[in-house]
Design an enzyme around this catalytic site. Structure first.
Site, PDB file in Angstrom:
ATOM      1  N   ASP A  10     110.933  30.003 -19.513  1.00  0.00           N
ATOM      2  CA  ASP A  10     110.280  28.746 -20.198  1.00  0.00           C
ATOM      3  C   ASP A  10     110.356  28.817 -21.453  1.00  0.00           C
ATOM      4  O   ASP A  10     110.365  30.129 -21.987  1.00  0.00           O
ATOM      5  CB  ASP A  10     109.138  28.493 -19.526  1.00  0.00           C
ATOM      6  CG  ASP A  10     108.277  27.290 -20.205  1.00  0.00           C
ATOM      7  OD1 ASP A  10     108.918  26.259 -20.335  1.00  0.00           O
ATOM      8  OD2 ASP A  10     106.985  27.517 -20.529  1.00  0.00           O
ATOM      9  N   LEU A  11     110.200  27.752 -22.452  1.00  0.00           N
ATOM     10  CA  LEU A  11     109.926  28.150 -23.769  1.00  0.00           C
ATOM     11  C   LEU A  11     108.744  28.167 -24.270  1.00  0.00           C
ATOM     12  O   LEU A  11     108.269  29.179 -24.712  1.00  0.00           O
ATOM     13  CB  LEU A  11     110.694  27.006 -24.447  1.00  0.00           C
ATOM     14  CG  LEU A  11     110.737  26.938 -26.245  1.00  0.00           C
ATOM     15  CD1 LEU A  11     111.603  28.192 -26.640  1.00  0.00           C
ATOM     16  CD2 LEU A  11     111.166  25.588 -26.510  1.00  0.00           C
ATOM     17  N   THR A  18     104.167  27.983 -28.793  1.00  0.00           N
ATOM     18  CA  THR A  18     104.176  26.345 -29.351  1.00  0.00           C
ATOM     19  C   THR A  18     103.090  25.743 -28.271  1.00  0.00           C
ATOM     20  O   THR A  18     102.715  24.556 -28.828  1.00  0.00           O
ATOM     21  CB  THR A  18     105.307  25.777 -29.303  1.00  0.00           C
ATOM     22  OG1 THR A  18     106.016  26.671 -28.012  1.00  0.00           O
ATOM     23  CG2 THR A  18     106.333  26.339 -30.452  1.00  0.00           C
ATOM     24  N   LYS A  46     100.098  21.778 -19.622  1.00  0.00           N
ATOM     25  CA  LYS A  46     101.387  22.721 -19.999  1.00  0.00           C
ATOM     26  C   LYS A  46     102.406  22.679 -18.770  1.00  0.00           C
ATOM     27  O   LYS A  46     102.503  22.638 -17.740  1.00  0.00           O
ATOM     28  CB  LYS A  46     100.724  24.512 -19.840  1.00  0.00           C
ATOM     29  CG  LYS A  46      99.884  24.727 -20.874  1.00  0.00           C
ATOM     30  CD  LYS A  46      99.626  26.196 -20.924  1.00  0.00           C
ATOM     31  CE  LYS A  46      98.501  26.535 -21.979  1.00  0.00           C
ATOM     32  NZ  LYS A  46      98.147  27.683 -21.861  1.00  0.00           N
ATOM     33  N   GLY A  47     103.736  22.652 -19.634  1.00  0.00           N
ATOM     34  CA  GLY A  47     104.961  22.485 -18.730  1.00  0.00           C
ATOM     35  C   GLY A  47     105.335  21.119 -18.347  1.00  0.00           C
ATOM     36  O   GLY A  47     106.255  20.770 -17.819  1.00  0.00           O
ATOM     37  N   ARG A  50     106.543  14.976 -21.899  1.00  0.00           N
ATOM     38  CA  ARG A  50     105.502  14.150 -22.825  1.00  0.00           C
ATOM     39  C   ARG A  50     104.929  12.848 -21.894  1.00  0.00           C
ATOM     40  O   ARG A  50     103.915  12.717 -22.273  1.00  0.00           O
ATOM     41  CB  ARG A  50     106.671  13.728 -23.917  1.00  0.00           C
ATOM     42  CG  ARG A  50     105.612  13.521 -25.205  1.00  0.00           C
ATOM     43  CD  ARG A  50     106.662  12.937 -26.452  1.00  0.00           C
ATOM     44  NE  ARG A  50     107.793  14.185 -26.849  1.00  0.00           N
ATOM     45  CZ  ARG A  50     108.943  13.918 -27.381  1.00  0.00           C
ATOM     46  NH1 ARG A  50     109.021  12.814 -27.936  1.00  0.00           N
ATOM     47  NH2 ARG A  50     109.769  15.091 -27.533  1.00  0.00           N
ATOM     48  N   SER A 115     113.258  24.357 -19.854  1.00  0.00           N
ATOM     49  CA  SER A 115     111.956  23.951 -20.459  1.00  0.00           C
ATOM     50  C   SER A 115     112.083  22.228 -20.298  1.00  0.00           C
ATOM     51  O   SER A 115     112.872  21.625 -20.317  1.00  0.00           O
ATOM     52  CB  SER A 115     112.055  24.135 -22.144  1.00  0.00           C
ATOM     53  OG  SER A 115     111.272  23.456 -22.671  1.00  0.00           O
ATOM     54  N   ALA A 116     110.788  21.774 -20.401  1.00  0.00           N
ATOM     55  CA  ALA A 116     110.313  20.300 -20.511  1.00  0.00           C
ATOM     56  C   ALA A 116     110.780  19.611 -21.484  1.00  0.00           C
ATOM     57  O   ALA A 116     110.543  18.624 -21.640  1.00  0.00           O
ATOM     58  CB  ALA A 116     108.957  20.129 -19.635  1.00  0.00           C
ATOM     59  N   LYS A 118     111.796  18.439 -25.119  1.00  0.00           N
ATOM     60  CA  LYS A 118     112.681  17.649 -25.931  1.00  0.00           C
ATOM     61  C   LYS A 118     113.181  18.406 -27.225  1.00  0.00           C
ATOM     62  O   LYS A 118     114.188  18.024 -27.696  1.00  0.00           O
ATOM     63  CB  LYS A 118     112.700  16.107 -26.139  1.00  0.00           C
ATOM     64  CG  LYS A 118     112.794  15.351 -24.712  1.00  0.00           C
ATOM     65  CD  LYS A 118     112.733  14.016 -24.744  1.00  0.00           C
ATOM     66  CE  LYS A 118     112.720  13.289 -23.320  1.00  0.00           C
ATOM     67  NZ  LYS A 118     112.906  11.937 -23.127  1.00  0.00           N
ATOM     68  N   ASN A 119     112.294  19.301 -27.594  1.00  0.00           N
ATOM     69  CA  ASN A 119     112.315  19.927 -28.935  1.00  0.00           C
ATOM     70  C   ASN A 119     112.886  21.285 -28.792  1.00  0.00           C
ATOM     71  O   ASN A 119     112.926  22.126 -29.501  1.00  0.00           O
ATOM     72  CB  ASN A 119     111.045  19.856 -29.545  1.00  0.00           C
ATOM     73  CG  ASN A 119     110.403  18.536 -29.822  1.00  0.00           C
ATOM     74  OD1 ASN A 119     111.023  17.728 -30.854  1.00  0.00           O
ATOM     75  ND2 ASN A 119     109.517  18.176 -29.536  1.00  0.00           N
ATOM     76  N   LYS A 146     108.504  19.208 -14.276  1.00  0.00           N
ATOM     77  CA  LYS A 146     107.724  20.120 -13.376  1.00  0.00           C
ATOM     78  C   LYS A 146     106.265  19.698 -13.039  1.00  0.00           C
ATOM     79  O   LYS A 146     105.831  18.798 -13.814  1.00  0.00           O
ATOM     80  CB  LYS A 146     107.544  21.193 -14.511  1.00  0.00           C
ATOM     81  CG  LYS A 146     108.572  21.978 -15.004  1.00  0.00           C
ATOM     82  CD  LYS A 146     108.489  23.159 -15.941  1.00  0.00           C
ATOM     83  CE  LYS A 146     109.761  23.653 -16.469  1.00  0.00           C
ATOM     84  NZ  LYS A 146     109.210  24.839 -17.717  1.00  0.00           N
ATOM     85  N   GLU A 170     107.178  31.797 -16.819  1.00  0.00           N
ATOM     86  CA  GLU A 170     106.385  30.604 -17.018  1.00  0.00           C
ATOM     87  C   GLU A 170     105.038  31.008 -17.429  1.00  0.00           C
ATOM     88  O   GLU A 170     104.243  31.836 -17.118  1.00  0.00           O
ATOM     89  CB  GLU A 170     106.632  29.778 -15.633  1.00  0.00           C
ATOM     90  CG  GLU A 170     107.238  28.540 -15.668  1.00  0.00           C
ATOM     91  CD  GLU A 170     106.966  27.501 -16.527  1.00  0.00           C
ATOM     92  OE1 GLU A 170     105.948  27.601 -17.087  1.00  0.00           O
ATOM     93  OE2 GLU A 170     107.913  26.734 -16.744  1.00  0.00           O
ATOM     94  N   ASP A 171     104.424  29.900 -18.407  1.00  0.00           N
ATOM     95  CA  ASP A 171     102.978  30.125 -18.724  1.00  0.00           C
ATOM     96  C   ASP A 171     102.498  29.196 -18.098  1.00  0.00           C
ATOM     97  O   ASP A 171     101.145  28.984 -18.306  1.00  0.00           O
ATOM     98  CB  ASP A 171     102.935  30.127 -20.013  1.00  0.00           C
ATOM     99  CG  ASP A 171     103.239  28.708 -20.707  1.00  0.00           C
ATOM    100  OD1 ASP A 171     104.170  28.012 -20.377  1.00  0.00           O
ATOM    101  OD2 ASP A 171     102.429  28.237 -21.540  1.00  0.00           O
TER     102      ASP A 171
END
Ligand code: BG6
Ligand code: MG
Length: 219
Positions: A10-11, A18, A46-47, A50, A115-116, A118-119, A146, A170-171
């Site tokens: 995950d990012l 972030t 989280k995860g 948007r 990652s979920a 878009k950035n 997710k 994953e966090d």
């Protein structure tokens, strides 16, 4: 070493810190609409994509927006979030992440981003990581947020590794659930109290040693 294994990262909150910026931007949005959100509520964001995040927040604030207002709020949240991430560099990669990425590369274990956000690609570029990943799957590539496992299943397919042979870092609760749903090995990065559904939990990457990774890869 079992060469038919792959890793998915995950990012936000795993590779870079972030998650706190997403929280600050969502909190500002809520405050501007006249209510507040707590850190505990943020764990549920989280995860999550948007759109789903804003839907949850509006529900908590007992608010309804028109479609236009909804889109406008999402754009404002993202503009605000972008002000936090615009000056990111490779110095913002979280401790221990570089070591594990190097280890996987040296041992030719493919790894992907799942990652979920878009950035995500923009952040990977800013941190000089984009070229290191064998595949990048982000919020632009999926239709289901997710805890739906779609993002991880696509990532596994892209690195050509059966999903049950993938290890996911994953966090978020939603991300751990997505990894479990995909029959992958889930490794939570954060607090055990939040991430108890994960197969393993570590506070951060500096707590993970190579023997542990080797054991997982040989399983
Ligand atoms: C996830 C974050 O990685 O991406 C969420 O954990 C965020 O907090 C989601 O809402 C979507 O991100 P973005 O950058 O597309 O708004
Ligand atoms: Mg995350």
């Amino acid at each position: 070493m079992n060469k038919n294994k792959g890793v998915i990262f995950d990012l936000d909150g795993v590779i870079v810190d972030t998650a706190k910026f997403h929280f600050l931007a969502w909190q500002k949005l809520a405050n501007d609409l006249g209510f507040d959100i707590t850190e505990a509520q943020n764990e549920q964001l989280k995860g999550v994509s948007r759109v789903s995040s804003l839907e949850k927040i509006l529900e908590w604030g007992n608010m309804k927006l028109s479609q236009d207002q909804f889109m406008e709020q999402m754009a404002m949240k993202n503009d605000n979030y972008l002000t936090y991430i615009c000056s990111m560099t490779k110095k913002d990669i979280l401790p221990g992440v570089g070591t594990i990425i190097d280890y996987l590369s040296e041992n030719r274990i493919p790894f992907a981003l799942g990652s979920a956000s878009k950035n995500a690609r923009a952040i990977l570029e800013k941190t000089d990581l984009i070229q290191r990943f064998n595949a990048v799957v982000d919020g632009n590539d999926v239709s289901k947020a997710k805890p739906n496992p779609e993002v991880f299943l696509i990532a596994a397919e892209k690195i050509n590794i059966p999903s049950e042979n993938c290890i996911v870092f994953e966090d978020s609760v939603a991300g751990v659930q997505a990894a479990n749903m995909a029959k992958m090995t889930s490794i939570g990065i954060g607090q055990k109290s939040n991430l108890h559904e994960a197969h393993y939990v570590f506070k951060d990457f500096t707590e993970i040693d190579k023997d542990f990774i080797l054991k997982l890869l040989n399983n």
